[in-house]
Design an enzyme around this catalytic site. Structure first.
Site, PDB file in Angstrom:
ATOM      1  N   THR A 135     -31.594   3.119 -17.421  1.00 41.85           N
ATOM      2  CA  THR A 135     -30.166   3.346 -18.241  1.00 41.85           C
ATOM      3  C   THR A 135     -30.309   3.935 -19.665  1.00 41.85           C
ATOM      4  O   THR A 135     -30.240   3.314 -20.652  1.00 41.85           O
ATOM      5  CB  THR A 135     -29.704   2.052 -18.663  1.00 41.85           C
ATOM      6  OG1 THR A 135     -29.518   1.159 -17.447  1.00 41.85           O
ATOM      7  CG2 THR A 135     -28.180   2.035 -19.531  1.00 41.85           C
ATOM      8  N   THR A 153     -19.573 -11.725 -20.092  1.00 45.40           N
ATOM      9  CA  THR A 153     -18.437 -12.704 -20.186  1.00 45.40           C
ATOM     10  C   THR A 153     -18.268 -12.912 -21.626  1.00 45.40           C
ATOM     11  O   THR A 153     -18.989 -12.456 -22.225  1.00 45.40           O
ATOM     12  CB  THR A 153     -19.202 -14.108 -19.638  1.00 45.40           C
ATOM     13  OG1 THR A 153     -20.478 -14.198 -20.331  1.00 45.40           O
ATOM     14  CG2 THR A 153     -19.211 -14.036 -18.063  1.00 45.40           C
TER      15      THR A 153
END
Lengths: 404, 404
Positions: free
Chosen positions: B191, B404
């Site tokens: 990433t 979340t």
């Protein structure tokens, strides 16, 4: 059909007939009052087998135990916590030899029938004066397994013990075991000690094979942080005290025995993953549909070991993209369009497509102490299960404060 | 002899002549006010090269950029943050194609001259409506490199930019670059997005070779948490705007160019390791005396990636046994008696023997933001350097709260 029955009991290694154990506080730990020196003893000679660390550097007790296992026989194990006796060179090896000699003298056995294991801080010599004083005072008993299991703990918060019982040829047999390990647990037996006992009579080759198979499905499938210690040791002692013919391929009871060993190992391995440093949840990763069993194992272990997956599980965050990323870099054959993914039983990704799901409900469903992740690679029939734990700030705290 | 000079400046990718950049807030991030859509543009066509994720699943922008790089030419890069467009199947690929088409239309270029990169949450489609609205409004400028570098950040806390300048044949050449990446950084470009530009004229094969060599000594030697993303991308565009003969093996200036690319990549890689999620310290691991260069690379990366070493560094704990354990499991040839180990310049383990040292003083010496670990395997002349960062409770917090 197996008649094995698992019960997690207080006296794992002393449940099988003819095994005694005990422990004492020798003062090897920082908190000097806790037991840290333990003995496991069989009243009769045992067939024995072992598996050891894959590290290129092996601690002194590992080198010694390998040597003493060369004849496939042993009758006792002496273990200490508080000091791993690793990276201690020739002097460290002489210390392990003296530990075996002290145990042999205490138990009136030959030195070569003693196996040795150590766990704790590396790079320090054992305090042999303390061991010389304490070892002879260990008293052994038929219910000493629990004390033994507690004495070998390091950062473990609970002792790990398990027993399986099976019947064959009208006789009842037991396999008992205990283990320690809570950090550095990873495929290839990383900083883990596990001791198994059985009152079944087992031929050496079959014992070794059963142990290796059990380890492949248990200790080699747990992962906490990817590190490997120079001390990892898994031993099994079979004294045959329950009688009957020696178990080997084809003998009645041999399959039950192999499964009992595997079940005890799986229980102990799951116990270690669950009790890993700072962990609050056990993660079970099941991979099915892999092109091969090897692919399934690689994928399951990579997911269970991914720090991003582990952090997500800690946060009750069903971040399944991280699972896919781990599977995709595991080396296993993966095709996006064939892959499906279940998080705590809910399908979140189906044959290459993200599915809508109730994020809040799914997050709430993972708030217990076990999270199940299932990956179907859709390419074959390879399957495997791996266990890991969540990554928490407590893990970081424990491991940044260990020696200083 | 090189005349390269590294300066970390505010305008990495637009320092070389003829490059313009800009960015805008398209509203793709949760915090909608930050820039998240960026363009890099060369006034003249470029020779281009790229390296991409090793993951078995590649995100749509990676698949598209590979395709558009097949001819070794490109003239612009369009990048978004906030959404990785990964695990999005055929629809995701069409979205990346549309992004390229929008950029091509804005810049009056052929679609095949546009490279695309995305970073952010996986498993979600791009909001193309927002991109359609925002992309045409990006204004490009010669000092837009800094804004470009900031627009592509995700959990990065600072933009990473670097420039190197060298002279050859009476001309001054520049290599500029910027990168994003702070979690999931590991060998094999995990990433991470990095974009390099140069005003030197470079032949395609030599450009590809220079980029690969630079990546091997930089991005492939940093490790944060062992994960790999489907989006990792490293691109270089050479527009030749500074004039002179095309660089290739043997041409005056080619060695300086290769070293300038490597230096920019090392600066960016170290910047990423230093800015890794929650990190407070950069760890530099130098391995010398290895049997081979491959052994040295494996050992250095394994140490830099060990969670136990990383936790110890966070706690200012010179727990060198963990370094030895990592080296011993790295796959490199290791002999305990030949191995020496230095922690922040202090020899703590010499040819197999632990040395006495002042623990408090050594712990205090590591309280800054860089910790140096040096391992001499004493077996040969292989050497390598890897960079990592400490593991902190902040890492866990960031990664357990991401979606979340």
């Amino acid at each position: 059909m197996t008649e094995s029955l698992i019960t997690t009991v207080d006296a794992g290694v002393t449940t099988p007939l003819g095994f005694l154990a005990g422990a004492v506080s020798a003062g090897l730990r920082k908190r000097a009052s806790r037991d840290d020196l333990a003995l496991l003893f069989s009243e009769s000679p045992c067939v024995a087998a072992g598996l050891f660390t894959s590290s290129a550097i092996q601690a002194a007790p590992v080198v010694l135990s390998r040597r003493n296992l060369a004849d496939g026989k042993a009758q006792a194990v002496v273990v200490n916590a508080g000091c791993a006796n690793a990276y201690t060179g020739a002097e460290g090896y002489r210390d392990s030899e003296e530990m075996a000699r002290l145990a042999a003298s205490r138990l009136r056995l030959a030195e070569s029938d003693i196996l040795v294991a150590s766990t704790g801080v590396t790079g320090h010599r054992l305090d042999m004066e303390k061991i010389r004083t304490a070892l002879p005072s260990i008293s052994l008993s038929r219910d000493g397994g629990d004390r033994f299991a507690r004495a070998i703990m390091t950062t473990d918060t609970v002792p790990k013990q398990a027993t399986a019982t099976f019947a064959a040829d009208g006789r009842e047999y037991h396999v008992g075991g205990c283990a320690k390990g809570s950090g550095m647990i990873h495929p290839n037996l990383a900083t883990m000690l596990a001791f198994l006992t059985t009152d079944a009579p087992v031929e050496r080759v079959y014992l070794e094979k059963s142990l290796r198979r059990a380890a492949d499905a248990s200790f080699h499938m747990i992962t906490v942080d990817g590190d490997t210690s120079p001390n990892d040791t898994l031993l099994i002692l079979a004294n045959g005290a329950a009688g009957g013919p020696s178990l080997r391929d084809g003998v009645d009871g041999s399959t039950q025995f192999r499964e009992a060993v595997a079940q005890v190992c799986v229980e102990l391995a799951k116990g270690m993953a669950r009790d890993a440093e700072g962990a609050t949840k056990l993660i079970e990763v099941k991979v099915v549909g892999a092109k091969s069993a090897g692919d399934a194992r690689a994928a399951a272990r990579t997911v269970a070991g991914s720090p991003l997956v582990k952090s997500a599980v800690y946060g009750n965050d069903p971040n399944w993209g991280r699972v896919l990323a781990a599977v995709a870099r595991s080396g296993a054959a993966v095709e996006e369009e064939a892959t499906s993914l279940f998080w705590q039983g809910v399908c979140v990704f189906q044959r290459g497509r993200a599915l809508a799901y109730d994020e809040k409900a799914l997050s709430a469903a993972t708030k217990g102490d076990e999270v199940r992740i299932r990956v179907d690679l859709g390419l074959g029939s390879g399957r495997a299960v791996a266990w890991g734990c969540d990554l928490t700030d407590e893990y970081v705290r424990i491991n940044s404060e260990y020696t200083t």
